[in-house]
Write an enzyme that holds these catalytic residues in place. Sequence first.
Site, PDB file in Angstrom:
ATOM      1  N   LYS A 226       0.819  -1.309  -0.301  1.00  0.00           N
ATOM      2  CA  LYS A 226      -0.170  -0.126   0.168  1.00  0.00           C
ATOM      3  C   LYS A 226       0.876   1.468  -0.057  1.00  0.00           C
ATOM      4  CE  LYS A 226      -4.116  -2.126   2.111  1.00  0.00           C
ATOM      5  NZ  LYS A 226      -5.177  -1.994   3.046  1.00  0.00           N
ATOM      6  N   ALA A 301       2.452   0.549  11.502  1.00  0.00           N
ATOM      7  CA  ALA A 301       2.443   1.783  10.922  1.00  0.00           C
ATOM      8  C   ALA A 301       2.720   1.703   9.286  1.00  0.00           C
ATOM      9  CB  ALA A 301       3.691   2.627  11.254  1.00  0.00           C
ATOM     10  N   GLY A 302       2.025   0.403   8.971  1.00  0.00           N
ATOM     11  CA  GLY A 302       2.189   0.330   7.414  1.00  0.00           C
ATOM     12  C   GLY A 302       0.867   0.969   6.828  1.00  0.00           C
ATOM     13  N   GLY A 303       0.553   0.668   5.481  1.00  0.00           N
ATOM     14  CA  GLY A 303      -0.228   1.177   4.728  1.00  0.00           C
ATOM     15  C   GLY A 303      -1.925   1.216   5.455  1.00  0.00           C
ATOM     16  N   ARG A 328       9.937   3.958  11.310  1.00  0.00           N
ATOM     17  CA  ARG A 328       8.378   4.030  10.588  1.00  0.00           C
ATOM     18  C   ARG A 328       7.380   4.441  11.475  1.00  0.00           C
ATOM     19  NH1 ARG A 328       5.916  -0.965   7.090  1.00  0.00           N
ATOM     20  NH2 ARG A 328       5.622  -1.908   9.064  1.00  0.00           N
ATOM     21  N   TYR A 390      -9.569  -9.804   9.090  1.00  0.00           N
ATOM     22  CA  TYR A 390     -10.952 -10.256   8.791  1.00  0.00           C
ATOM     23  C   TYR A 390     -10.987 -11.719   8.278  1.00  0.00           C
ATOM     24  CZ  TYR A 390     -10.163  -9.814   3.598  1.00  0.00           C
ATOM     25  OH  TYR A 390      -9.945  -9.979   2.340  1.00  0.00           O
TER      26      TYR A 390
END
Length: 444
Positions: A226, A301-303, A328, A390
């Site tokens: 992302k 702290a990714g997309g 990050r 999910y």
Amino acid sequence: MRILHCIVATHISTVVYNGDPNARLTSSGAGTPVFVPGRPKWEGGQYEGDEHKRLEALRLAHDLGADYIDFELKVASEMIGELKNKHRKDDITEMERIFHLLSHCEVPAVAYSVGERGLISQLLCPKFGGALVYGSMEGSSIPGLPTLDNLKEAYKVDCIDSDTKVFGLVSKPVSHSKGPLLHNPTLRHANFNGIYVPMFVDDLKKFFDVYASPDFAGYSVGFPYKEAVVQFCDEVHPLAKSIGAVNTIIRRPGDGKLIGYNTDCEGSITAIEDALRDQKYVNGRSLNSPLAGKQFVVVGAGGAGRAIAVGARSRGARLIVFDIDLERANCLARAVSGEARHFESLAHFHPENGAILANATPIGMHPSTERIPAAEETLGNYQLVFDAVYTPRKTRLLKDAAAAGAITVSGVEMFLRQAIGQFSLFTGREAPKDFMRKIVLAKF
């Protein structure tokens, strides 16, 4: 009748190789395919030399990058087996050659690849003129091979034609995704001629360079791309630019440019807000966000984490960001005027009473379903716990949080809401929200 123009190497027994690993078979005409035959006299050809040398020459032609190699059925199985063993890890960009072959073949043809990266060679086969699509029986799953039920129900391959627009999830891995179960029925419900497929991508640049035709009209972007995918977009929507992450890409019809968007942000934050409002405001809705002033803990702290953090900050929340990469985490914390901490310290972190916890990592995703990102004994301090995972729908984090008395929001709700935004971007039409929610409730 179509004529395939190509360069033919007629005397392959005289091919000389100097040992250069970068050497390639090329033609003098730009874009002209190289075709290497080597048919023996017993098969109607002219070659009468040593059989071992003939096969070695065909193998060498393959190694040097010939576009087409002609060998008879008698040795086909052995040669194909050797090539499979040599190239066990296919790349999704290699499927373009299969699609080109199928679309230019003058007779009914079957061509496909195996494994997760080769799955689109099966699913998109009808679009490019393939004669057959293979599927596995229920209970006998084969990696990269769709089940017969999915071919008939989820993908409806009998409805695919040359005009079908291709959408897909660009991710690594992709086997966990339930996007096709939602997007494909929705596209058909809206009478839109499109198909949504999983795309296991190893190299983003190579992928976008190869699949640059208008047929490939849009993409969802999943883990871990992302943030990285932003550089491959020709234009980025202001919200996605402020987040630094893109989860949706559209190929603009007029000029073919790739436009990046982010539907994760509103999808996640509105799901959290609505859950809080449903609990707190029984006799009506507050005009202010229920997140205003709250401590909001983001794990990852990714997309996805960036989208959630930016959305929470826009509602007035106070952010604390945890990540295994402290730099990050610091980068995101600075962007949302928050604090940054290393992921390992989360085990000893005690939140304020009434805080919000949002897991934006793959922790707890199938098959590692027993892991949770936070200390179990602290879950009771949170008013609400959100999990972007999910699969499964009720993660262990959500189960433990509910047992501790917290409001819980499944990643399924975020998935639904971001998919509603994606559908509108993909098609230019209003998404059938009620229809999409019914699918999610029934199949997720």
